[in-house]
Design an enzyme around this catalytic site. Structure first.
Site, PDB file in Angstrom:
ATOM      1  N   LYS A  53      25.796  46.113  49.807  1.00 20.67           N
ATOM      2  CA  LYS A  53      26.246  47.344  49.259  1.00 20.67           C
ATOM      3  C   LYS A  53      27.505  47.398  49.906  1.00 20.67           C
ATOM      4  O   LYS A  53      28.608  47.997  49.001  1.00 20.67           O
ATOM      5  CB  LYS A  53      25.302  48.549  49.918  1.00 20.67           C
ATOM      6  N   GLN A  97      19.572  53.752  54.979  1.00 18.71           N
ATOM      7  CA  GLN A  97      18.581  52.596  54.736  1.00 18.71           C
ATOM      8  C   GLN A  97      17.211  52.842  55.165  1.00 18.71           C
ATOM      9  O   GLN A  97      17.003  52.861  56.313  1.00 18.71           O
ATOM     10  CB  GLN A  97      19.365  51.179  54.966  1.00 18.71           C
ATOM     11  N   ASP A 120      21.724  58.386  46.879  1.00 17.46           N
ATOM     12  CA  ASP A 120      20.370  57.616  46.679  1.00 17.46           C
ATOM     13  C   ASP A 120      19.764  58.434  45.667  1.00 17.46           C
ATOM     14  O   ASP A 120      18.513  57.924  44.939  1.00 17.46           O
ATOM     15  CB  ASP A 120      19.593  57.449  47.839  1.00 17.46           C
TER      16      ASP A 120
HETATM   17  N1  GUN Z   1      15.369  50.532  50.556  1.00 18.80           N
HETATM   18  C1  GUN Z   1      15.103  49.955  49.644  1.00 18.80           C
HETATM   19  N2  GUN Z   1      15.626  50.447  48.750  1.00 18.80           N
HETATM   20  C2  GUN Z   1      16.413  51.484  49.103  1.00 18.80           C
HETATM   21  C3  GUN Z   1      17.539  52.405  48.360  1.00 18.80           C
HETATM   22  O1  GUN Z   1      17.404  52.249  47.326  1.00 18.80           O
HETATM   23  N3  GUN Z   1      18.029  53.226  49.239  1.00 18.80           N
HETATM   24  C4  GUN Z   1      17.660  53.293  50.582  1.00 18.80           C
HETATM   25  N4  GUN Z   1      18.337  54.158  51.349  1.00 18.80           N
HETATM   26  N5  GUN Z   1      16.975  52.410  51.177  1.00 18.80           N
HETATM   27  C5  GUN Z   1      16.190  51.719  50.557  1.00 18.80           C
END
Ligand code: GUN
Length: 287
Positions: A53, A97, A120
């Site tokens: 990311k 996350q 998100d």
């Molecule tokens: N863990 C797995 N996928 C995601 C996501 O799309 N966003 C976040 N914040 N954590 C995750």
């Protein structure tokens, strides 16, 4: 029939090129979209997602700030960090996350993030806005799936969409987004009886269960569009989806691969949401 492959990798690349131009234009007006990422602990999968990311932000002209904390952080300390980011003017998106350690409530964390920075799309306010068709941050994986379907000009209206899996992050919202696009949506899950009856009637089949080879050619209607959201490691350590690619390819009209399918689009829509958040903050229209 041999399915046409929908390459998330290719689509992500072209979308990111457009976004790069957009961030360059915004920079001329003194606007730099900013994403704050909080990672708790050392989970290898989470570390690699977060790294991807950050790299994507850097390549797209988005400022990214990473806060990597140990699992000894208290819930209160984490919530304070989020509150500080809510107030920070240069931050337009906040991503914590998941998953989090057991002593920290995911619900509290998600609900502490300012909905206007919830890139998100996990905050109940954004979920409610999405459900009622209002302007909202859309959750990245479902958003990416819809973009992949639209990229091939596949008609969604009136089509039977079957979603296998009902997670809050993927299954539930992807069905909702496709309902907003006027599909007829059926959800299947672990307690569904005679699942094959449903999957075989799907014009668009979305599989998000996290089990290798959960769906094979026999479960698919001839000519269906098949979207594989699975990310599994098989015994040989290879990344695989939830769909048996070789047999599905013989039945489907369109099919997404793993890797190189939905995965790259998830990150791309996170970038999209972060840029959108910066634009909304400055009263500019979306893109
Ligand atoms: N863990 C797995 N996928 C995601 C996501 O799309 N966003 C976040 N914040 N954590 C995750």
């Amino acid at each position: 029939m041999s399915a046409e492959i929908i390459s998330g990798k290719e689509l992500a690349k072209s979308k990111r090129e457009e976004m790069k131009k957009e961030t360059a234009r915004l920079k001329e007006s003194g606007i730099v979209p900013g994403l704050a990422v909080i990672l708790v602990g050392e989970d290898p999968a989470s570390q690699s997602y977060v790294k991807a990311k950050q790299k994507a932000c850097e390549e797209t002209g988005i400022l990214s700030e990473m806060d990597h904390v140990t699992t000894s952080i208290s819930e209160e300390e984490l919530l304070t960090k989020i509150e500080n980011l809510n107030k920070a003017d240069h931050i337009h998106g906040i991503l914590v996350q998941l998953p989090l350690p057991d002593h920290i409530s995911e619900k509290k964390v998600i609900e502490t993030i300012d909905p206007e920075k919830d890139v998100d799309g996990f905050h109940p306010i954004n979920i409610g806005r999405m459900m009622t068709g209002q302007q909202a941050f859309l959750p990245c994986t479902p958003f990416g799936i819809v973009e992949m379907i639209k990229s091939k000009n596949i008609d969604i209206q009136g089509k039977h969409v079957v979603v296998v899996g009902r997670s809050n992050i993927v299954g539930k919202p992807v069905g909702q987004l496709l309902l907003n696009e006027h599909a007829t949506v059926t959800y299947c899950h672990s307690r569904t009886k005679n699942m094959q009856e449903y999957t075989r009637s799907a014009d668009i089949l979305i599989v998000a269960v996290g089990r290798e080879h959960f769906i094979a050619g026999d479960d698919i209607k001839e000519g269906a569009v098949v979207i594989d959201v699975g990310v599994n490691r098989n015994k040989e350590g290879k990344l695989t989806g939830d769909v048996d690619f070789a047999s599905a390819e013989q039945k489907a009209s369109y099919l997404t691969p793993v890797p190189g399918g939905v995965g790259p689009m998830t990150i791309t829509m996170l970038l999209h949401n972060t840029i959108l958040s910066a634009k909304w903050k400055h009263n500019l229209n979306g893109f």
